[in-house]
Scaffold this motif. Structure first.
Motif, PDB file in Angstrom:
ATOM      1  N   GLU A   1       0.736  -1.302  -0.042  1.00  0.00           N
ATOM      2  CA  GLU A   1      -0.051   0.036   0.123  1.00  0.00           C
ATOM      3  C   GLU A   1       0.813   1.356   0.038  1.00  0.00           C
ATOM      4  N   SER A   2       2.109   1.006   0.349  1.00  0.00           N
ATOM      5  CA  SER A   2       2.842   2.413   0.529  1.00  0.00           C
ATOM      6  C   SER A   2       3.605   2.687  -0.767  1.00  0.00           C
TER       7      SER A   2
ATOM      8  N   LYS B   1      10.269  13.045   2.326  1.00  0.00           N
ATOM      9  CA  LYS B   1      11.158  11.944   2.845  1.00  0.00           C
ATOM     10  C   LYS B   1      10.691  10.541   2.102  1.00  0.00           C
ATOM     11  N   ILE B   2      10.756  10.571   0.665  1.00  0.00           N
ATOM     12  CA  ILE B   2      10.109   9.529   0.227  1.00  0.00           C
ATOM     13  C   ILE B   2      11.101   9.183  -1.073  1.00  0.00           C
TER      14      ILE B   2
ATOM     15  N   THR C   1       5.978   5.558   0.955  1.00  0.00           N
ATOM     16  CA  THR C   1       7.143   5.612   1.280  1.00  0.00           C
ATOM     17  C   THR C   1       8.195   5.316   0.137  1.00  0.00           C
ATOM     18  N   HIS C   2       7.683   4.980  -1.146  1.00  0.00           N
ATOM     19  CA  HIS C   2       8.522   4.731  -2.237  1.00  0.00           C
ATOM     20  C   HIS C   2       7.441   5.059  -3.516  1.00  0.00           C
TER      21      HIS C   2
ATOM     22  N   PHE D   1       8.703  15.704  -9.150  1.00  0.00           N
ATOM     23  CA  PHE D   1       8.563  14.415  -8.202  1.00  0.00           C
ATOM     24  C   PHE D   1       9.863  14.581  -7.455  1.00  0.00           C
ATOM     25  N   PHE D   2      11.080  14.924  -7.985  1.00  0.00           N
ATOM     26  CA  PHE D   2      12.167  14.904  -7.111  1.00  0.00           C
ATOM     27  C   PHE D   2      11.880  15.917  -5.784  1.00  0.00           C
ATOM     28  N   THR D   3      11.360  17.271  -6.040  1.00  0.00           N
ATOM     29  CA  THR D   3      11.062  18.133  -5.150  1.00  0.00           C
ATOM     30  C   THR D   3      10.197  17.512  -4.004  1.00  0.00           C
ATOM     31  N   TYR D   4       8.966  16.748  -4.610  1.00  0.00           N
ATOM     32  CA  TYR D   4       7.959  16.408  -3.578  1.00  0.00           C
ATOM     33  C   TYR D   4       8.653  15.368  -2.726  1.00  0.00           C
TER      34      TYR D   4
END
Length: 249
Positions: free
Chosen positions: A5-6, A71-72, A47-48, A63-66
């Motif tokens: 789910e994560s 902390k993903i 998480t990923h 996406f890199f910024t988000y």
């Protein structure tokens, strides 16, 4: 803890962003018009994130910024020379869109040893694989691009926005264009069949992409239609790169 789910799978194409958790990718896939809206629609923070991007370069930066702010762990999947027993035929793999590569990776799990994967989106791609060796493929304008080309390069041709749900001959210009473009897409499928028959071995044809229903007739011929081959490919990467997923099941 990392769970199905994560882990978020994201297919950023030329038109839409398709996304889903690893837990749900075989049931339902969501879509969004923008990266900002996609982030707002997420029920929880992953998480990923496994990302395939063939859209604008700024999508990756968003996406890199988000991911940095939240902390993903971001996994940007690119085309490779070899993975999962699949050998790419391109000398320069950077010239192959990662969506084509992932579509083959995804199709490989449900196809016979010899197969074609047809992905119908803004462009139509068709790639052939035999015993794990990518033989090569075709790239064709998609339905909308064909129509736009006719309008742009002719003076008296008009089109409508309706996607055909049946196949027949047209009886006005707009219908003739729609049916002609559909006939061209069917031609990709029939040409793929002809090429695979020449291999003299059992084969599969796997069809995906947003326009897959335009080749729905092929399902009765034994071809397999799936929701999103790129997402299926991303799922394989997620499961192979995150061993914790397997141990937690």
């Amino acid at each position: 803890m990392v769970t199905d789910e994560s882990v978020l799978l994201v297919d950023a194409g030329n038109t839409l962003l398709k996304y889903v958790s690893l837990a749900q990718y075989k049931q339902h896939i969501y879509s969004s018009d923008s990266v900002t809206l996609l982030f707002r629609q997420l029920p929880t923070t992953p998480t990923h994130i496994f990302l395939c991007n063939v859209g604008k370069p700024e999508i990756e930066q968003q996406f890199f910024t988000y991911c940095d702010e939240n902390k993903i762990k971001l996994h940007l999947i690119e085309t490779e020379k070899f993975r999962f027993g699949l050998q790419n035929s391109y000398l320069n793999v950077n010239k192959m869109g990662s969506d084509r590569w992932l579509a083959m990776v995804g199709a490989q799990t449900i196809a016979k040893k010899t197969f074609a994967v047809i992905d119908i989106g803004t462009a139509v791609t068709c790639d052939f694989v035999e015993n794990g060796q990518h033989l090569g493929g075709w790239i064709v304008p998609g339905f909308s691009l064909m129509q736009e080309s006719l309008v742009k390069n002719t003076s008296k041709v008009t089109v409508h926005d309706q996607i055909p749900t049946t196949f027949r001959v047209g009886q006005d210009t707009e219908e003739c264009v729609a049916m002609g473009c559909q006939a061209a897409l069917r031609g990709v499928y029939l040409s793929a069949v002809d090429y695979l028959v020449s291999k003299q071995a059992p084969f599969s044809i796997i069809i995906g992409g947003g326009g897959k229903n335009m080749l729905a007739f092929a399902e009765s011929n034994g071809s397999i239609l799936v929701a999103n081959l790129v997402v299926h490919g991303l799922a394989r990467y997620a499961e192979s790169l995150l061993p914790a997923l397997v141990s937690n099941r």
